[in-house]
Design a protein around this motif. Sequence first.
Motif, PDB file in Angstrom:
ATOM      1  N   VAL A   1     -24.616  39.298  24.221  1.00 47.00           N
ATOM      2  CA  VAL A   1     -25.070  38.721  25.601  1.00 47.00           C
ATOM      3  C   VAL A   1     -23.930  37.690  26.302  1.00 47.00           C
ATOM      4  O   VAL A   1     -23.659  37.903  27.269  1.00 47.00           O
ATOM      5  CB  VAL A   1     -26.482  37.949  25.503  1.00 47.00           C
ATOM      6  N   HIS A   2     -23.430  36.967  25.291  1.00 43.35           N
ATOM      7  CA  HIS A   2     -22.571  35.957  25.898  1.00 43.35           C
ATOM      8  C   HIS A   2     -22.983  34.970  26.654  1.00 43.35           C
ATOM      9  O   HIS A   2     -22.278  34.364  27.710  1.00 43.35           O
ATOM     10  CB  HIS A   2     -21.065  36.505  26.288  1.00 43.35           C
ATOM     11  N   HIS A   3     -24.075  34.624  26.384  1.00 41.31           N
ATOM     12  CA  HIS A   3     -24.613  33.178  27.290  1.00 41.31           C
ATOM     13  C   HIS A   3     -24.116  32.108  26.506  1.00 41.31           C
ATOM     14  O   HIS A   3     -24.225  32.097  25.391  1.00 41.31           O
ATOM     15  CB  HIS A   3     -26.154  33.275  27.345  1.00 41.31           C
ATOM     16  N   ILE A   4     -24.072  31.043  27.065  1.00 43.55           N
ATOM     17  CA  ILE A   4     -23.360  29.780  26.877  1.00 43.55           C
ATOM     18  C   ILE A   4     -24.258  28.678  26.594  1.00 43.55           C
ATOM     19  O   ILE A   4     -25.099  28.341  27.774  1.00 43.55           O
ATOM     20  CB  ILE A   4     -21.963  29.127  27.534  1.00 43.55           C
ATOM     21  N   TYR A   5     -24.628  28.143  25.554  1.00 44.51           N
ATOM     22  CA  TYR A   5     -25.141  26.785  25.455  1.00 44.51           C
ATOM     23  C   TYR A   5     -24.151  25.713  25.210  1.00 44.51           C
ATOM     24  O   TYR A   5     -22.910  25.710  24.935  1.00 44.51           O
ATOM     25  CB  TYR A   5     -25.980  26.628  24.012  1.00 44.51           C
ATOM     26  N   GLY A   6     -24.466  24.263  25.769  1.00 45.35           N
ATOM     27  CA  GLY A   6     -23.719  23.467  25.643  1.00 45.35           C
ATOM     28  C   GLY A   6     -24.563  22.152  26.073  1.00 45.35           C
ATOM     29  O   GLY A   6     -25.527  21.870  26.349  1.00 45.35           O
ATOM     30  N   TYR A   7     -23.608  20.878  25.491  1.00 45.88           N
ATOM     31  CA  TYR A   7     -23.991  19.602  25.732  1.00 45.88           C
ATOM     32  C   TYR A   7     -22.846  18.929  26.206  1.00 45.88           C
ATOM     33  O   TYR A   7     -21.822  19.159  25.601  1.00 45.88           O
ATOM     34  CB  TYR A   7     -24.278  18.855  24.333  1.00 45.88           C
ATOM     35  N   ARG A   8     -22.981  18.047  27.176  1.00 43.60           N
ATOM     36  CA  ARG A   8     -21.901  17.145  27.731  1.00 43.60           C
ATOM     37  C   ARG A   8     -22.154  15.808  27.586  1.00 43.60           C
ATOM     38  O   ARG A   8     -23.388  15.512  27.574  1.00 43.60           O
ATOM     39  CB  ARG A   8     -21.852  17.187  29.401  1.00 43.60           C
TER      40      ARG A   8
ATOM     41  N   GLY B   1     -26.295   1.433  25.591  1.00 42.49           N
ATOM     42  CA  GLY B   1     -27.044   1.373  24.506  1.00 42.49           C
ATOM     43  C   GLY B   1     -26.982   2.597  23.716  1.00 42.49           C
ATOM     44  O   GLY B   1     -27.763   2.912  22.818  1.00 42.49           O
ATOM     45  N   GLY B   2     -25.836   3.665  24.072  1.00 39.06           N
ATOM     46  CA  GLY B   2     -25.813   4.847  23.509  1.00 39.06           C
ATOM     47  C   GLY B   2     -25.142   5.951  24.256  1.00 39.06           C
ATOM     48  O   GLY B   2     -24.108   5.532  24.945  1.00 39.06           O
ATOM     49  N   THR B   3     -25.624   7.030  24.137  1.00 41.84           N
ATOM     50  CA  THR B   3     -24.977   8.111  24.819  1.00 41.84           C
ATOM     51  C   THR B   3     -25.860   8.927  25.760  1.00 41.84           C
ATOM     52  O   THR B   3     -26.946   9.435  25.123  1.00 41.84           O
ATOM     53  CB  THR B   3     -24.364   9.260  23.627  1.00 41.84           C
ATOM     54  N   LEU B   4     -25.476   9.536  26.682  1.00 39.23           N
ATOM     55  CA  LEU B   4     -26.302  10.337  27.533  1.00 39.23           C
ATOM     56  C   LEU B   4     -25.722  11.812  27.356  1.00 39.23           C
ATOM     57  O   LEU B   4     -24.645  12.395  27.413  1.00 39.23           O
ATOM     58  CB  LEU B   4     -26.119   9.913  29.029  1.00 39.23           C
ATOM     59  N   VAL B   5     -26.756  12.537  26.815  1.00 38.22           N
ATOM     60  CA  VAL B   5     -26.466  13.931  26.525  1.00 38.22           C
ATOM     61  C   VAL B   5     -27.046  14.850  27.413  1.00 38.22           C
ATOM     62  O   VAL B   5     -28.372  14.732  27.894  1.00 38.22           O
ATOM     63  CB  VAL B   5     -27.227  14.275  25.193  1.00 38.22           C
ATOM     64  N   THR B   6     -26.378  15.655  28.283  1.00 38.69           N
ATOM     65  CA  THR B   6     -26.898  16.717  29.015  1.00 38.69           C
ATOM     66  C   THR B   6     -26.611  18.023  28.515  1.00 38.69           C
ATOM     67  O   THR B   6     -25.484  18.366  28.276  1.00 38.69           O
ATOM     68  CB  THR B   6     -26.212  16.752  30.421  1.00 38.69           C
ATOM     69  N   SER B   7     -27.902  18.872  28.208  1.00 38.06           N
ATOM     70  CA  SER B   7     -27.775  20.365  27.864  1.00 38.06           C
ATOM     71  C   SER B   7     -27.708  21.332  28.951  1.00 38.06           C
ATOM     72  O   SER B   7     -28.077  20.917  29.948  1.00 38.06           O
ATOM     73  CB  SER B   7     -28.815  20.323  26.828  1.00 38.06           C
ATOM     74  N   TYR B   8     -26.953  22.179  28.757  1.00 41.01           N
ATOM     75  CA  TYR B   8     -26.857  23.361  29.712  1.00 41.01           C
ATOM     76  C   TYR B   8     -26.927  24.592  29.070  1.00 41.01           C
ATOM     77  O   TYR B   8     -26.719  24.860  27.891  1.00 41.01           O
ATOM     78  CB  TYR B   8     -25.786  23.138  30.676  1.00 41.01           C
ATOM     79  N   TYR B   9     -27.331  25.532  29.847  1.00 40.84           N
ATOM     80  CA  TYR B   9     -27.401  26.956  29.538  1.00 40.84           C
ATOM     81  C   TYR B   9     -26.990  27.985  30.453  1.00 40.84           C
ATOM     82  O   TYR B   9     -27.270  27.726  31.698  1.00 40.84           O
ATOM     83  CB  TYR B   9     -28.998  27.173  29.325  1.00 40.84           C
ATOM     84  N   ASP B  10     -25.593  28.389  30.185  1.00 36.40           N
ATOM     85  CA  ASP B  10     -24.695  29.163  31.354  1.00 36.40           C
ATOM     86  C   ASP B  10     -24.844  30.730  31.026  1.00 36.40           C
ATOM     87  O   ASP B  10     -24.490  31.157  29.977  1.00 36.40           O
ATOM     88  CB  ASP B  10     -23.323  28.529  31.302  1.00 36.40           C
ATOM     89  N   TRP B  11     -25.347  31.312  32.214  1.00 29.55           N
ATOM     90  CA  TRP B  11     -25.383  32.803  32.137  1.00 29.55           C
ATOM     91  C   TRP B  11     -24.297  33.563  32.769  1.00 29.55           C
ATOM     92  O   TRP B  11     -24.356  34.783  32.913  1.00 29.55           O
ATOM     93  CB  TRP B  11     -26.994  33.207  32.713  1.00 29.55           C
ATOM     94  N   SER B  12     -23.406  32.511  33.409  1.00 27.48           N
ATOM     95  CA  SER B  12     -22.515  33.225  34.227  1.00 27.48           C
ATOM     96  C   SER B  12     -21.468  34.220  33.736  1.00 27.48           C
ATOM     97  O   SER B  12     -20.913  35.114  34.533  1.00 27.48           O
ATOM     98  CB  SER B  12     -21.872  32.258  35.035  1.00 27.48           C
ATOM     99  N   GLU B  13     -21.350  34.202  32.145  1.00 28.98           N
ATOM    100  CA  GLU B  13     -20.450  34.984  31.695  1.00 28.98           C
ATOM    101  C   GLU B  13     -21.180  36.065  30.883  1.00 28.98           C
ATOM    102  O   GLU B  13     -20.452  37.014  29.896  1.00 28.98           O
ATOM    103  CB  GLU B  13     -19.488  34.295  30.876  1.00 28.98           C
ATOM    104  N   ILE B  14     -22.315  36.656  31.109  1.00 27.20           N
ATOM    105  CA  ILE B  14     -23.002  37.574  30.322  1.00 27.20           C
ATOM    106  C   ILE B  14     -22.397  38.946  30.515  1.00 27.20           C
ATOM    107  O   ILE B  14     -21.949  39.095  31.773  1.00 27.20           O
ATOM    108  CB  ILE B  14     -24.424  37.711  30.820  1.00 27.20           C
ATOM    109  N   ASP B  15     -22.511  39.663  29.714  1.00 31.20           N
ATOM    110  CA  ASP B  15     -22.093  41.336  29.966  1.00 31.20           C
ATOM    111  C   ASP B  15     -22.862  42.019  31.082  1.00 31.20           C
ATOM    112  O   ASP B  15     -24.002  41.646  30.958  1.00 31.20           O
ATOM    113  CB  ASP B  15     -22.291  41.966  28.448  1.00 31.20           C
ATOM    114  N   GLU B  16     -22.093  42.625  31.719  1.00 27.50           N
ATOM    115  CA  GLU B  16     -22.659  43.507  32.654  1.00 27.50           C
ATOM    116  C   GLU B  16     -23.991  44.263  32.506  1.00 27.50           C
ATOM    117  O   GLU B  16     -24.894  44.416  33.190  1.00 27.50           O
ATOM    118  CB  GLU B  16     -21.736  44.417  33.386  1.00 27.50           C
ATOM    119  N   GLU B  17     -23.843  44.885  31.184  1.00 24.38           N
ATOM    120  CA  GLU B  17     -24.993  45.620  30.737  1.00 24.38           C
ATOM    121  C   GLU B  17     -26.163  44.690  30.708  1.00 24.38           C
ATOM    122  O   GLU B  17     -27.379  45.194  30.930  1.00 24.38           O
ATOM    123  CB  GLU B  17     -24.552  46.199  29.435  1.00 24.38           C
TER     124      GLU B  17
END
Length: 105
Positions: A41-48, A54-70
């Motif tokens: 499928v090639h969907h991308i999971y990520g954390y910025r 007091g720590g680290t801000l974590v932003t999660s994302y889920y990117d479908w922009s590069e999925i296979d045409e099928e």
Amino acid sequence: MDRDALGDLPLGKYDVEVVITKLIPDDEIAWTVEGRIRPHVHHIYGYRLEPAEGGTLVTSYYDWSEIDEEWKERLVFPVVPESALKATLGILERTVRRRTAARTR
């Protein structure tokens, strides 16, 4: 990962490989998951990561922009709920642990 729990594909439990697609230490990590289904499928999971008081801000994302045409033709997006996205952290952690252990042998 247990796809039967998602109720979208009757695959049962199956093994997947995590492929790191982006790694900027202390800034961002992104990955895709490859299993036995082809094409991947090639969907991308990520954390910025951002420094925060007091720590680290974590932003999660889920990117479908590069999925296979099928897959674009076959699926309604997103197919994975937020709870499953959170579970990907476990897949990533196991992959890092396995690869680290292989290098230290």
